[in-house]
Design a protein around this motif. Structure first.
Motif, mmCIF file in Angstrom:
data_model
loop_
_atom_site.group_PDB
_atom_site.id
_atom_site.type_symbol
_atom_site.label_atom_id
_atom_site.label_comp_id
_atom_site.label_asym_id
_atom_site.label_seq_id
_atom_site.Cartn_x
_atom_site.Cartn_y
_atom_site.Cartn_z
ATOM 1 N N THR A 172 0.989 -1.294 -0.139
ATOM 2 C CA THR A 172 0.067 0.189 -0.070
ATOM 3 C C THR A 172 0.849 1.286 0.183
ATOM 4 O O THR A 172 0.474 2.300 0.194
ATOM 5 C CB THR A 172 -0.966 -0.050 1.291
ATOM 6 O OG1 THR A 172 -0.052 0.125 2.373
ATOM 7 C CG2 THR A 172 -1.746 -1.154 1.212
ATOM 8 N N GLY A 173 2.238 0.984 -0.281
ATOM 9 C CA GLY A 173 3.068 2.176 -0.180
ATOM 10 C C GLY A 173 2.593 3.265 -0.922
ATOM 11 O O GLY A 173 3.243 4.406 -0.813
ATOM 12 N N ALA A 174 2.056 3.128 -2.148
ATOM 13 C CA ALA A 174 1.834 4.138 -3.356
ATOM 14 C C ALA A 174 0.592 4.702 -3.141
ATOM 15 O O ALA A 174 0.126 5.194 -3.918
ATOM 16 C CB ALA A 174 2.321 3.618 -4.607
ATOM 17 N N LEU A 175 -0.172 4.153 -2.161
ATOM 18 C CA LEU A 175 -1.733 4.491 -2.003
ATOM 19 C C LEU A 175 -2.134 5.493 -1.141
ATOM 20 O O LEU A 175 -1.239 5.582 0.157
ATOM 21 C CB LEU A 175 -2.610 3.155 -1.844
ATOM 22 C CG LEU A 175 -2.073 2.003 -2.906
ATOM 23 C CD1 LEU A 175 -3.122 0.931 -2.588
ATOM 24 C CD2 LEU A 175 -2.412 2.684 -4.246
ATOM 25 N N ASP A 176 -3.244 6.333 -1.173
ATOM 26 C CA ASP A 176 -3.509 6.992 -0.078
ATOM 27 C C ASP A 176 -4.151 6.198 1.073
ATOM 28 O O ASP A 176 -4.373 4.984 0.934
ATOM 29 C CB ASP A 176 -4.676 8.112 -0.426
ATOM 30 C CG ASP A 176 -5.902 7.457 -1.240
ATOM 31 O OD1 ASP A 176 -6.157 6.378 -0.453
ATOM 32 O OD2 ASP A 176 -6.390 7.938 -2.255
#
Ligand SMILES: Nc1ncnc2c1ncn2[C@@H]1O[C@H](COP(=O)(O)OP(=O)(O)OP(=O)(O)O)[C@@H](O)[C@H]1O
Ligand SMILES: [Mg+2]
Length: 229
Positions: A172-176
């Protein structure tokens, strides 16, 4: 050295150096079927290296990794690659979907690589896409979907072979935060329903909260964190 009883995948005294850089310095790990374990720790502490060793992608310099009662180091490269394809699923920070393929073709790919017919592979892929609530995107290419949607497609791809272990490195590192939580919810629900183990690397306590247990890696060494409930 004997793995903890009941563990599906375990590692003992793992050491790995890249030239002068010590990435793992005696790391330990164990996970059992159906368990979600979060691997936390500062940047550069060795989390990804640990995950890559456990998945048989990177060979450790020393130490032992036992999966399903067998030592990974004792297997041939061919056997280890076959095992990765049949028993392991992977989700990375940026989905790493194949841009030229549609979403359903991306999800079906691990099955196609295992020799499943296109028809059957795409049918199973679509079932998983439904569970991840992205079946409506089946004919789109990864460039045409949002980050959160792409990650759910990537989770469907990781689960499509019904793996025994899912390795997720900052999924989820690239997600809000909203999309991140939805991806975690769907990933952990799907894994629990198939009794798959999940090795979840994350920086975020909010993401680790979806795990059953946390371990912390510092300077290449790992230790169990007792979760304060
Ligand atoms: N292929 C490589 N070649 C050289 N050094 C590497 C390589 N992979 C990792 N390292 C080094 O090993 C150490 C551990 O790296 P690793 O990627 O495992 O950390 P990490 O905990 O995953 O960090 P992050 O949270 O930033 O992803 C770091 O010092 C890193 O620079
Ligand atoms: Mg990393």
């Amino acid at each position: 050295m004997t793995p903890p009883p009941g563990s599906l995948l375990s590692a003992q005294d793992l050491r790995k150096a890249y030239g002068p850089t010590v990435a793992l310095d005696g790391a330990e790990f164990s996970i059992h079927a159906g368990e979600v374990v979060a691997v936390m720790g500062p940047s550069g502490s060795g989390k990804s290296t640990l995950l890559h060793c456990l998945a048989g992608i990177v060979p450790p310099d020393s130490g032992s990794i036992v999966y399903g009662g067998r030592e990974l180091a004792g297997m041939s490269d061919t056997h280890r690659s076959a095992l990765r394809r049949s028993d392991f699923g992977f989700v990375f920070q940026f989905g790493r979907l194949v841009p030229e393929l549609t979403c359903v073709e991306n999800v079906a790919l691990p099955l196609r690589l295992n020799g499943t017919s296109r028809r059957k592979a795409e049918r199973t892929a679509l079932d998983w896409m439904e569970r991840l609530e992205v079946d409506g995107l089946k004919d789109k290419r990864p460039g045409e979907v949002s980050g959160g949607q792409g990650q759910r497609v990537a989770v469907a791809r990781a689960l499509v072979t019904s793996p025994r272990v899912v390795f997720a490195d900052e999924p989820t590192g690239a997600l809000d935060s909203l999309n991140g939580e939805r991806v975690m919810e769907l990933l952990t629900d799907a894994a629990r329903s198939t009794n798959a183990a999940v090795v979840l690397v994350t920086h975020e306590a909010r993401v680790a909260a979806y795990s059953d247990r946390e371990i912390v890696v510092r300077d290449g060494r790992s230790r169990d964190m007792e979760r304060a409930v």
